[in-house]
Design a protein around this motif. Structure first.
Motif, short mmCIF file in Angstrom:
data_model
loop_
_atom_site.label_atom_id
_atom_site.label_comp_id
_atom_site.label_asym_id
_atom_site.label_seq_id
_atom_site.Cartn_x
_atom_site.Cartn_y
_atom_site.Cartn_z
N PRO A 1 6.15 12.35 21.86
CA PRO A 1 7.10 11.65 20.97
C PRO A 1 6.94 10.14 21.04
O PRO A 1 6.72 9.57 22.12
CB PRO A 1 8.47 12.08 21.53
N GLU A 2 7.03 9.49 19.90
CA GLU A 2 6.91 8.03 19.86
C GLU A 2 8.00 7.35 20.69
O GLU A 2 7.81 6.25 21.19
CB GLU A 2 6.98 7.55 18.41
N SER A 3 9.12 8.03 20.84
CA SER A 3 10.24 7.43 21.58
C SER A 3 9.87 7.17 23.04
O SER A 3 10.42 6.26 23.67
CB SER A 3 11.46 8.35 21.52
N PHE A 4 8.92 7.96 23.60
CA PHE A 4 8.54 7.76 25.00
C PHE A 4 7.86 6.42 25.18
O PHE A 4 8.21 5.64 26.07
CB PHE A 4 7.63 8.89 25.48
N ALA A 5 6.87 6.13 24.32
CA ALA A 5 6.17 4.84 24.41
C ALA A 5 7.10 3.70 24.03
O ALA A 5 7.07 2.62 24.63
CB ALA A 5 4.94 4.84 23.53
N ALA A 6 7.97 3.93 23.02
CA ALA A 6 8.88 2.88 22.57
C ALA A 6 9.86 2.48 23.66
O ALA A 6 10.32 1.33 23.72
CB ALA A 6 9.65 3.35 21.33
N ALA A 7 10.16 3.43 24.55
CA ALA A 7 11.11 3.14 25.63
C ALA A 7 10.44 2.46 26.82
O ALA A 7 11.04 2.24 27.86
CB ALA A 7 11.78 4.44 26.09
N GLY A 8 9.14 2.15 26.66
CA GLY A 8 8.42 1.46 27.73
C GLY A 8 7.59 2.37 28.57
O GLY A 8 7.03 1.95 29.58
N GLY A 9 7.47 3.68 28.17
CA GLY A 9 6.69 4.62 28.96
C GLY A 9 5.22 4.28 29.01
O GLY A 9 4.53 4.66 29.95
N GLY A 10 4.72 3.57 27.98
CA GLY A 10 3.29 3.28 27.95
C GLY A 10 2.94 1.84 28.23
O GLY A 10 1.81 1.43 28.00
N SER A 11 3.86 1.04 28.68
CA SER A 11 3.56 -0.38 28.86
C SER A 11 3.85 -0.83 30.29
O SER A 11 4.90 -0.51 30.83
CB SER A 11 4.40 -1.23 27.88
N GLY A 12 2.92 -1.59 30.87
CA GLY A 12 3.14 -2.13 32.19
C GLY A 12 3.47 -3.61 32.16
O GLY A 12 3.56 -4.25 33.19
N THR A 13 3.60 -4.20 30.96
CA THR A 13 3.84 -5.63 30.81
C THR A 13 5.31 -5.91 30.59
O THR A 13 5.92 -5.37 29.68
CB THR A 13 3.03 -6.19 29.63
#
Length: 329
Positions: free
Chosen positions: A313-325
Motif C-alpha cells: 500500500p502507498e500509505s506505508f511509504a507515505a507514512a515514512g516506511g520507505g525513507s531514512g531521511t
C-alpha cells in the motif's frame, strides 16, 4: 555491457531498497511481538534433504532446484524453500528437547529455476514462520492469524483466506488411488505434465493452470478424510469463526510440496488479478520423521517478499516506511 544480472534476478537499490528494509523491519518486529524468534539457516543444504522432505515427484525437486557438486563430489542444493532447513536445524541442534511449542521465523533468499513472471523470480525472497510441537488445530488458527497480521502491519486492506484439508498418511493414499482411477478417464483432456503426474503424484493436478475443466470433475479429498483429519478440520473452522477470521473453503487447494498434511491455506489479494496469492502454508506433521527425527507435529507459512512489495500500500511509504531521511539542507 560485458555482464548483466542473470535472468530471474533483481538489483534492489535507492528508494526501493529503503522501502524493502523498512518492510523487513516492520515484519520482524511484528513476528517477535507474536512470540516468534528468528532463525537463520545456510543458503545451501544437502540435496537429499529437499528430495526427502519436499518430494521427489514434485516440480520443485524434479525441475526447479539449483543443484551442484562441491569439491569432494557431495551433492548440494541452493535452498528452494526454507521449512525443511528450519526443521533440519530444529532437530540437529536439539531444540525439540525443550518441549512445548517452538516458534521460529526466518527471512532470506530462495532459489528455483522457473519461468520468471510478475512477482516470481529465480532468486526470490521469503519471510515465514513455523510453530513446531503441537498437533492441535489451535496452532493452525494461530498461524493463519499471524500470517494475516503481516499484511495488517503494513496497511493492506482485508485479504481473502482459502482453506482446505489435504488429509494425512492414513487417508491420503486411498484417495490418491481413487483420484488416479478417475484421471484415467480424462487422459485425453490432460496436459502432458499432468498425464505424467497421474502415476506419480496425482494431487499435483490441482496445481495445474491448464487443466481447470478436468479439475472440476474430479473427486474431492474433503470427501475422503479420515475421522482424525475431519475432526481437526472441523475444529479449526470453528476456531477461525470464533476469532472473527472470515475464510472460504477451496476443495481444489493443495500445496506444491509433499510434506503437507491436514491443513492447507492461502492468503489472496482480491485486487491483484491472476497472480493474487500473497502467502501460503499449512501443517506438516511428518516432516520431522522425513528428516530423521522423532514424530513432531508442526505448522507454518511463507510469504513472498517480491509480490508483497509489488502490492505494498502507498500509505506505508507515505507514512515514512520507505525513507531514512529526517532533515535535508
Amino acid at each position: 555491457m560485458k555482464f548483466t544480472r542473470p535472468r530471474g534476478t533483481n538489483d534492489v537499490f535507492d528508494e526501493r531498497m529503503e522501502t524493502w528494509s523498512a518492510v523487513e523491519r516492520t515484519l520482524a518486529e511484528y513476528l517477535r511481538s507474536c512470540g516468534y524468534r528468528e532463525i537463520r539457516t545456510p543458503i545451501f543444504e544437502q540435496t537429499e534433504l529437499f528430495v526427502r522432505a519436499v518430494g521427489e515427484a514434485t516440480d520443485i525437486v524434479s525441475k526447479e532446484m539449483y543443484t551442484f557438486a562441491d569439491k569432494k563430489g557431495r551433492s548440494l542444493t541452493l535452498r528452494p524453500e526454507n521449512t525443511a532447513p528450519v526443521m533440519r536445524a530444529y532437530l540437529e541442534n536439539g531444540l525439540y528437547r525443550r518441549g512445548g511449542i517452538t516458534r521460529l521465523y526466518y527471512s532470506g533468499p530462495m532459489f528455483r529455476y522457473d519461468r520468471p513472471q510478475a512477482g516470481r523470480y529465480r532468486e526470490f525472497h521469503q519471510i515465514g514462520a513455523e510453530a513446531i510441537g503441537s498437533p492441535g488445530p489451535a496452532v493452525d488458527a494461530e498461524i493463519i492469524d499471524v500470517s494475516l497480521g503481516l499484511y495488517r502491519a503494513l496497511g493492506f486492506p482485508p485479504l481473502e483466506v482459502k482453506l482446505n484439508s489435504v488429509g494425512c498418511p492414513a487417508c491420503r493414499p486411498k484417495f490418491k488411488e481413487t483420484l488416479s482411477a478417475s484421471l484415467a478417464g480424462f487422459a485425453g483432456e490432460l496436459c502432458e505434465t499432468c498425464r505424467e503426474r497421474t502415476g506419480t503424484n496425482p494431487l499435483r493436478i490441482f496445481d495445474c493452470k491448464e487443466c481447470g475443466p478436468v479439475k472440476e470433475k474430479l473427486p474431492r479429498i474433503a470427501d475422503h478424510l479420515c475421522e482424525a483429519c475431519r475432526s481437526h478440520f472441523d475444529s479449526l473452522q470453528g476456531m477461525l469463526g470464533a476469532m472473527g477470521i472470515p475464510y472460504a473453503l477451496d476443495p481444489l487447494l493443495v500445496r506444491g510440496l509433499d510434506y503437507y498434511t491436514k491443513t492447507a491455506f492461502e492468503i489472496l489479494h482480491p485486487q491483484l488479478g491472476a497472480q493474487n496469492a500473497l502467502c501460503g502454508g499449512g501443517r506438516y506433521d511428518g516432516l520431522a520423521e522425513d528428516c530423521g527425527g522423532p514424530s513432531i507435529p508442526a505448522v507454518g507459512f511463507s510469504a513472498g517478499m517480491e509480490r508483497l512489495m509489488e502490492a505494498l500500500p502507498e500509505s506505508f511509504a507515505a507514512a515514512g516506511g520507505g525513507s531514512g531521511t529526517d532533515v535535508y539542507v
